[in-house]
Design a protein around this motif. Structure first.
Motif, PDB file in Angstrom:
ATOM      1  N   TYR A   1       0.869  -1.277   0.046  1.00 56.37           N
ATOM      2  CA  TYR A   1       0.059   0.010  -0.104  1.00 56.37           C
ATOM      3  C   TYR A   1       0.830   1.330  -0.125  1.00 56.37           C
ATOM      4  CZ  TYR A   1      -3.171   3.651   1.848  1.00 56.37           C
ATOM      5  OH  TYR A   1      -3.649   4.954   2.058  1.00 56.37           O
ATOM      6  N   TYR A   2       1.929   1.392   0.924  1.00 55.31           N
ATOM      7  CA  TYR A   2       2.928   2.407   0.903  1.00 55.31           C
ATOM      8  C   TYR A   2       3.537   2.586  -0.432  1.00 55.31           C
ATOM      9  CZ  TYR A   2       5.829   5.549   3.121  1.00 55.31           C
ATOM     10  OH  TYR A   2       6.493   7.054   3.595  1.00 55.31           O
ATOM     11  N   ILE A   3       3.882   1.718  -1.067  1.00 61.36           N
ATOM     12  CA  ILE A   3       4.733   1.567  -2.270  1.00 61.36           C
ATOM     13  C   ILE A   3       3.819   2.241  -3.293  1.00 61.36           C
ATOM     14  CG2 ILE A   3       5.644   0.306  -4.352  1.00 61.36           C
ATOM     15  CD1 ILE A   3       6.875  -1.411  -1.881  1.00 61.36           C
ATOM     16  N   ALA A   4       2.627   1.686  -3.416  1.00 66.15           N
ATOM     17  CA  ALA A   4       1.579   2.147  -4.485  1.00 66.15           C
ATOM     18  C   ALA A   4       1.228   3.693  -4.347  1.00 66.15           C
ATOM     19  CB  ALA A   4       0.403   0.963  -4.507  1.00 66.15           C
ATOM     20  N   SER A   5       0.972   3.896  -2.884  1.00 66.29           N
ATOM     21  CA  SER A   5       0.722   5.263  -2.744  1.00 66.29           C
ATOM     22  C   SER A   5       1.976   6.345  -3.138  1.00 66.29           C
ATOM     23  CB  SER A   5       0.300   5.357  -1.272  1.00 66.29           C
ATOM     24  OG  SER A   5      -0.646   4.589  -0.978  1.00 66.29           O
TER      25      SER A   5
END
Length: 278
Positions: free
Chosen positions: A189-193
Motif C-alpha cells: 500500500y505504501y509503495i503504491a501510494s
C-alpha cells in the motif's frame, strides 16, 4: 502528514521502497495539466523505447482482447486515455524497481504476478466489470509488491512463507505481523501510494488479504476490483497447485455475487484461463 500516513511510514522503515521512476513522474505531471492533449502524453512515454515496446506487447496480448492491433503508444493513449497509460507505465516499471538480494526468486515472483494481472484483465473484460482493464492489470502486478520488499530485507522470509503455507489458522499477513510487526500488504500500500496510484486501487492492495473486506461499506470500484483479484488468484492456484486459495471458501459466495456471476460462469472463466495459460 496525516496520522495514518505516519503509521505507514514508521512500519515501512528499513524496507526497499523504490523511488518513483522519472518517466512516471514526467507522465503524471504532464497528465495533470488541464486539457492536455493525450498525444503529448503518448509521445512522452514513447521516449522510453523499452517501456513503449512492453506496453504494446501487453495491450496486444489475447488477455486484453483489443478490437484492433495497437501499433504505437501515442495511438494507445488517444484510444485508452492518459490514466490508462499511466497505470500501464507504473505496472511495468514496478518490476524493474524491485531489485536486490532476495531469499526468494524475484523472477518467479513477477512471473506469477504477471499471470494474475493477465487473468484479472481477461476476467474484467468477459464479465464487463466496468473497470478499465489497465486498472485491473496494475492491481494484479502491485497487489503483492510488498512481498519482495520483505524478502529483500529479511533473509529468513522464506521460512515465514512456509509457515504461512502450513498454518491453517492465521493468514500470511497475520503471521508477518507476528514476526515483523508489519506485513506485505501494508508495505505494498505504501509503495503504491508513493507512486501515485489511485486511492481505491491502493486500498485494494492494503486489504487484499482481509476476507471480510466486502462486508464493510466499500465503493463499487473497490468491490469489483477486490472480487476480480480474489477470483484470478484462486483460478491460478487451482491451475498451478490443484487447490483453492486459503480464503476462497470464505469469500466465494460474496465474490460471485458482487460480480453478478454464477458458479457455472466461474467454471467457464477458469476453463478459458487454463486454456490460455496452457
Amino acid at each position: 502528514m496525516p496520522p495514518e500516513e505516519n503509521i505507514f511510514e514508521q512500519t515501512t522503515q528499513g524496507f526497499l521502497i523504490p523511488t518513483k521512476p522519472e518517466i512516471l513522474e514526467k507522465v503524471q505531471t504532464l497528465a495533470q495539466t488541464p486539457n492536455v492533449d493525450p498525444a503529448l502524453v503518448g509521445q512522452c512515454v514513447a521516449t522510453d523505447v523499452g517501456l513503449s515496446a512492453t506496453i504494446l506487447k501487453t495491450l496486444n496480448s489475447p488477455f486484453y482482447g483489443m478490437a484492433r492491433k495497437i501499433t504505437d503508444v501515442t495511438q494507445a493513449t488517444i484510444l485508452l486515455g492518459t490514466n490508462s497509460v499511466l497505470n500501464l507505465v507504473a505496472a511495468i516499471k514496478i518490476k524493474e524497481a524491485m531489485q536486490g538480494k532476495s531469499c526468494i526468486s524475484l523472477e518467479r515472483f513477477w512471473d506469477s504476478a504477471n499471470e494474475i494481472a493477465n487473468a484479472m484483465t481477461y476476467i474484467g473484460k468477459k464479465t464487463k466489470l466496468g473497470i478499465p482493464p489497465e486498472n485491473l492489470h496494475i492491481i494484479g502486478l502491485f497487489h503483492d509488491c510488498g512481498l519482495p520488499a520483505m524478502a529483500i530485507k529479511h533473509s529468513n522470509y522464506v521460512d515465514i512463507l512456509k509457515e504461512a503455507d502450513d498454518n491453517h489458522e492465521l493468514s500470511i499477513t497475520q503471521i508477518e505481523d507476528k514476526h515483523y510487526n508489519t506485513n506485505h500488504a501494508v508495505i505494498g500500500y505504501y509503495i503504491a501510494s508513493s507512486w501515485g496510484l489511485p486511492k481505491e486501487l491502493c486500498n485494494v492492495i492494503r486489504q487484499h488479504h482481509d476476507p471480510d473486506a466486502l462486508n464493510h461499506k466499500v465503493s463499487p470500484e473497490f468491490r469489483a476490483a477486490y472480487s476480480c483479484l480474489k477470483m484470478a488468484c484462486n483460478i491460478l492456484e487451482q491451475l498451478r497447485r490443484f487447490r483453492d486459495t486459503r480464503d476462497w471458501p470464505s469469500v466465494e459466495k460474496t465474490v460471485l455475487s458482487s460480480m453478478g456471476i454464477t458458479d457455472l460462469d466461474y467454471q467457464d472463466l477458469a476453463e478459458d484461463i487454463t486454456e490460455m495459460f496452457s
